[in-house]
Design a protein around this motif. Sequence first.
Motif, PDB file in Angstrom:
ATOM      1  N   PRO A 180       0.813  -1.229   0.000  1.00 54.14           N
ATOM      2  CA  PRO A 180       0.000   0.000   0.000  1.00 54.14           C
ATOM      3  C   PRO A 180       0.842   1.273   0.000  1.00 54.14           C
ATOM      4  CG  PRO A 180      -0.929  -1.608   1.515  1.00 54.14           C
ATOM      5  CD  PRO A 180       0.375  -2.175   1.052  1.00 54.14           C
ATOM      6  N   SER A 181       1.971   1.274   0.728  1.00 49.00           N
ATOM      7  CA  SER A 181       2.807   2.478   0.783  1.00 49.00           C
ATOM      8  C   SER A 181       3.519   2.747  -0.538  1.00 49.00           C
ATOM      9  CB  SER A 181       3.843   2.337   1.902  1.00 49.00           C
ATOM     10  OG  SER A 181       4.669   1.220   1.668  1.00 49.00           O
ATOM     11  N   HIS A 182       3.647   1.713  -1.395  1.00 51.07           N
ATOM     12  CA  HIS A 182       4.326   1.877  -2.679  1.00 51.07           C
ATOM     13  C   HIS A 182       3.358   2.205  -3.814  1.00 51.07           C
ATOM     14  CE1 HIS A 182       7.703  -1.015  -1.127  1.00 51.07           C
ATOM     15  NE2 HIS A 182       7.737   0.171  -0.554  1.00 51.07           N
ATOM     16  N   LEU A 183       2.061   2.046  -3.577  1.00 46.23           N
ATOM     17  CA  LEU A 183       1.103   2.133  -4.673  1.00 46.23           C
ATOM     18  C   LEU A 183       1.033   3.539  -5.262  1.00 46.23           C
ATOM     19  CD1 LEU A 183      -1.041   0.919  -6.462  1.00 46.23           C
ATOM     20  CD2 LEU A 183      -2.722   1.302  -4.642  1.00 46.23           C
ATOM     21  N   ARG A 184       0.828   4.545  -4.422  1.00 45.10           N
ATOM     22  CA  ARG A 184       0.678   5.908  -4.953  1.00 45.10           C
ATOM     23  C   ARG A 184       1.932   6.374  -5.688  1.00 45.10           C
ATOM     24  NH1 ARG A 184      -2.803   9.969  -4.415  1.00 45.10           N
ATOM     25  NH2 ARG A 184      -4.011   8.824  -2.859  1.00 45.10           N
ATOM     26  N   PRO A 185       3.146   6.214  -5.108  1.00 43.03           N
ATOM     27  CA  PRO A 185       4.334   6.630  -5.871  1.00 43.03           C
ATOM     28  C   PRO A 185       4.472   5.897  -7.198  1.00 43.03           C
ATOM     29  CG  PRO A 185       4.898   6.253  -3.567  1.00 43.03           C
ATOM     30  CD  PRO A 185       3.507   5.766  -3.749  1.00 43.03           C
ATOM     31  N   LEU A 186       4.130   4.608  -7.228  1.00 44.12           N
ATOM     32  CA  LEU A 186       4.245   3.843  -8.465  1.00 44.12           C
ATOM     33  C   LEU A 186       3.265   4.357  -9.512  1.00 44.12           C
ATOM     34  CD1 LEU A 186       5.673   1.368  -9.745  1.00 44.12           C
ATOM     35  CD2 LEU A 186       3.766  -0.027  -8.911  1.00 44.12           C
ATOM     36  N   LEU A 187       2.021   4.600  -9.102  1.00 51.15           N
ATOM     37  CA  LEU A 187       1.024   5.114 -10.049  1.00 51.15           C
ATOM     38  C   LEU A 187       1.375   6.524 -10.519  1.00 51.15           C
ATOM     39  CD1 LEU A 187      -2.302   3.878  -8.398  1.00 51.15           C
ATOM     40  CD2 LEU A 187      -1.080   2.868 -10.332  1.00 51.15           C
ATOM     41  N   ASP A 188       1.895   7.342  -9.619  1.00 54.41           N
ATOM     42  CA  ASP A 188       2.248   8.722  -9.995  1.00 54.41           C
ATOM     43  C   ASP A 188       3.322   8.733 -11.080  1.00 54.41           C
ATOM     44  OD1 ASP A 188       0.428   9.741  -8.237  1.00 54.41           O
ATOM     45  OD2 ASP A 188       1.879  10.239  -6.664  1.00 54.41           O
ATOM     46  N   VAL A 189       4.336   7.865 -10.930  1.00 54.19           N
ATOM     47  CA  VAL A 189       5.412   7.809 -11.929  1.00 54.19           C
ATOM     48  C   VAL A 189       4.845   7.389 -13.281  1.00 54.19           C
ATOM     49  CG1 VAL A 189       7.463   6.502 -12.616  1.00 54.19           C
ATOM     50  CG2 VAL A 189       7.285   7.407 -10.302  1.00 54.19           C
ATOM     51  N   ALA A 190       3.993   6.367 -13.285  1.00 57.02           N
ATOM     52  CA  ALA A 190       3.429   5.879 -14.548  1.00 57.02           C
ATOM     53  C   ALA A 190       2.521   6.920 -15.188  1.00 57.02           C
ATOM     54  CB  ALA A 190       2.661   4.580 -14.295  1.00 57.02           C
ATOM     55  N   ARG A 191       1.685   7.578 -14.391  1.00 56.39           N
ATOM     56  CA  ARG A 191       0.742   8.563 -14.944  1.00 56.39           C
ATOM     57  C   ARG A 191       1.465   9.789 -15.489  1.00 56.39           C
ATOM     58  NH1 ARG A 191      -3.409   7.429  -9.975  1.00 56.39           N
ATOM     59  NH2 ARG A 191      -4.594   5.748 -10.986  1.00 56.39           N
ATOM     60  N   ARG A 192       2.559  10.195 -14.815  1.00 55.81           N
ATOM     61  CA  ARG A 192       3.328  11.330 -15.345  1.00 55.81           C
ATOM     62  C   ARG A 192       3.909  10.989 -16.708  1.00 55.81           C
ATOM     63  NH1 ARG A 192       5.167  12.114  -9.953  1.00 55.81           N
ATOM     64  NH2 ARG A 192       7.037  10.864 -10.401  1.00 55.81           N
ATOM     65  N   GLU A 193       4.409   9.757 -16.852  1.00 57.09           N
ATOM     66  CA  GLU A 193       4.990   9.352 -18.123  1.00 57.09           C
ATOM     67  C   GLU A 193       3.913   9.220 -19.197  1.00 57.09           C
ATOM     68  OE1 GLU A 193       7.907   8.473 -20.821  1.00 57.09           O
ATOM     69  OE2 GLU A 193       8.106   9.210 -18.748  1.00 57.09           O
TER      70      GLU A 193
END
Length: 678
Positions: free
Chosen positions: A158-171
Motif C-alpha cells: 500500500p505504501s508503494h502504490l501511490r508513488p508507483l502510479l504517480d510515476v506511470a501517470r506522469r509518463e
Amino acid sequence: MTTWTARAFSQGLATLAAFAESSPEEDRQARDDFPEDWDPHRFPWLDASLLAWRLHGREDAEGLTAAARRLRQQGKHLSRAERLMLQALADSWCSVFEILEVRLNQGLRLRDLLLDEVLEVRERSLTTQVEPGDVMLTWAMPVEDHLELTGGTVPVLPSHLRPLLDVARRELGTRPPSAEPSERRRRLRRLAPLLFRERMALSEGPPLPSSLEELLDTLPEELLEAPRRRAFQDAALKRPRKTSRSNAELEPGAAYVFKLGPIDTRQDGRFSFYMGVPAEGPIPPPATAKRDAEGVAAVARELKGLTLYGESRLARAGQGVGLVARPMPASVSSIRAALALHLHWGAMAPKNIPPEAIHALLMAITGLIRAAPWDLWNNEEVFPLSLSGALQGTREVSVLGGGGQEVGFVVFDRAGAMERMAGLVDLPSHVDKLIPDSLGLTLEDEPAWVAKCVQDVTGLAFVPDLLRMHRNAPRPATSEEVLLTTAVALALAKARPEEKDVELLEQGARVHAEIPLPLLTGHYVGKVPLEDVVEAIPLRLGKVKKKLPPGKVSETLLDFAKGLTEQVHFSPDPQEELFTILALALSAWNAVVQDTWEPHKGWVERARATLRRLPEADREPMTRDFEMLVARKRRHFADDPRLLTRLDVVVRRGGELGVQVVGLLAPGAWSEYLGAGP
C-alpha cells in the motif's frame, strides 16, 4: 494459466527465448532496459519480469516484439496452439492491477489502475494466494475470449502504490491521448521497465507507511510483540469446567429452538438462522430472518403441535407461539455447533457429515489443544502413520504451531511430501507451485459466534478449518477424511515424546503412528521423571567410585558444542541461533547418557530416525552436527552422566548472551557417583 499446461507454456517460452537470442542486438537492448544486476533474494521476480520484457515487451524499429516477429516469420509452420500463444503474448501489456474478487480455483476480477478498466481473468493457482484488495504489478494477455496472466506476479505494498502510479501517470501524460484500447495497452507495455525499476527502487528505499498496521510491519522484529497466542491455548491450561446438570434432554413431543447470529453478509446485510430440533424425528431446515419474532414464527410453523422450548434470548419473541425458556440440552448444543461450522465453512463444508461425526471431531480437537503437541514438535519432525480398518494406507503428519503461527496439523498423502513442501519456499513468486496432496486442520478463535457454539460443547472456544488439497486445488473433505482428521487429532493428543509409537482405534479405523524424538525443545525427553529425581536423591552417600566432572553444567554444554557456536555472532538472530545449536547438543548429550545409564536404550537411534525424515536442507547439516556431537560425547565427555534440561539463552547486560541449563545425575549412575542406588 488455464489454456496451456505449465509445461507446454514453459516449452513455448523456451522456444521463443531461443528465437529472441537469434537477434542479439535486439536482445541486448532489451536487457539494457533493466538494471545490470540485482539481489535475487530481495527481487526474485525480476528474472521473470526481464524475460517477459525480452520476449513480448520491447519493440523493434518496426514496432514488433519478439513474439510478434516470430509469429510473422514462422507462423505458417507452427501449430494452432503455438500461434495462439504467440498472438496472446504479442497483445500482452504490463500494468498495476487491484484484485476486486477471487473465485477459488476459477479466476479473478481485476481493475487495471492505469487504464481504469475492470477485467475478468482466468487463473487457478493465484486464487489460493491472494484476496480482494491486494495489488500486483504483472502482465495480462488476451487469449481468444478471455484474459490470462503471465510474466510473474509482483506484489505492491500500500505504501508503494501511490508513488508507483504517480510515476506511470506522469509518463503517460507526456504521450498524446488515444481512445483505441489496443494502443493504450501498447503504451502501457512500453512502460514496463519503468514500472519494475520504480518498484525495485521503492523496495530499496524506506517505505512510506500508509497506516498504523503497515508502520508496525516496518519496525525491527525485536520491538514487536511475539506471535499471537490463541485464546483457546490459554483456556486449555485451566481445569475443564463441569457440565451443568440442568441441561436435561428433551421429553418426547417437545422441540428446542435456537438462534445463530446475527451474521454479517455483503449481499443481505445482517440476518440470523433459527432452527428447531425435535426430541424425535427429522430436523426441519433452518429459517432465516432479520427479526427474532419472524424467525421463531417460521420455525414454529414447522414444529406445529410440539411443546417449544428455547434460549432465554428468544423468550420474548416466542411468547406468541408458546415458547418457554430453558437451558439448551447437550444434544442440541452439538447440532448447533455442527450447523455453525457448516455455515462458517461455506463451499468447503464436508458433504453428508452427521452431527455425531462433527461432535467426535470437536472432542478430539479439544484433547489435541489440551495436549499441545506444537509445544514439543516442530513442523519438520514428521509422524509416519499407518492406517487399517475403516481407513487404509500410509500417511505423514506434520504438527503446526511451533513458531506461534497457525495451530493444527497437516496429513500428507505420500511420504516425503514435507520435504517437497520445504522446497517450495525458495521458488520465485512467479512460478506455479505444485502443493502435495494433503488434508490440513488449522485452529483459530474467530469468528466469535462460531467459537461460542463450539465452546458450549467442548469447553474451549475454537474454530476448526479443514482444507483438502488434491491435484493442486482445494476441495471439501469427505466423510472418510473427517474421520481421518478425528483419528489423527486423537493420536497426536495421546502421543508422548518418550514413547516410540502410539496406537488407537477410532470408529473402526486403527491408527499407528511413529513418534519422532523432539530434538530442539531444550528439554530432557525420556522415561525418567526428572521432577521426582530431585526428591529421590539419597541423603546418605556410600563409597563413591567416580567423581563428577567439575564446573558448571552450562559451561560444560558450551564446551561440548564449541565447534558449532563459533559463527553465532554472524547470525541475524544470535540468541535464537545459539539456542538451536545448544538444543541439538543437549539432545545428543542426553541420548548418549540415556543409552549408557538408563534401562531403556535406543535414544541415539530414535534421534537418527527423526533426522532422516527432515527436509534435505536441514537433514544433512543437522545429521552431520548430531553425529559429531555423539562422537564427541563418547570420546571426551564419556564420564559425565548428567541429564540436561530447561535450556535457556538470555541476553545479559552489555548485550552478551548467557546460557542457563539444569543438570541432574542420571539415576542409573548413582551407585558409581553417589555410592547409593536409586
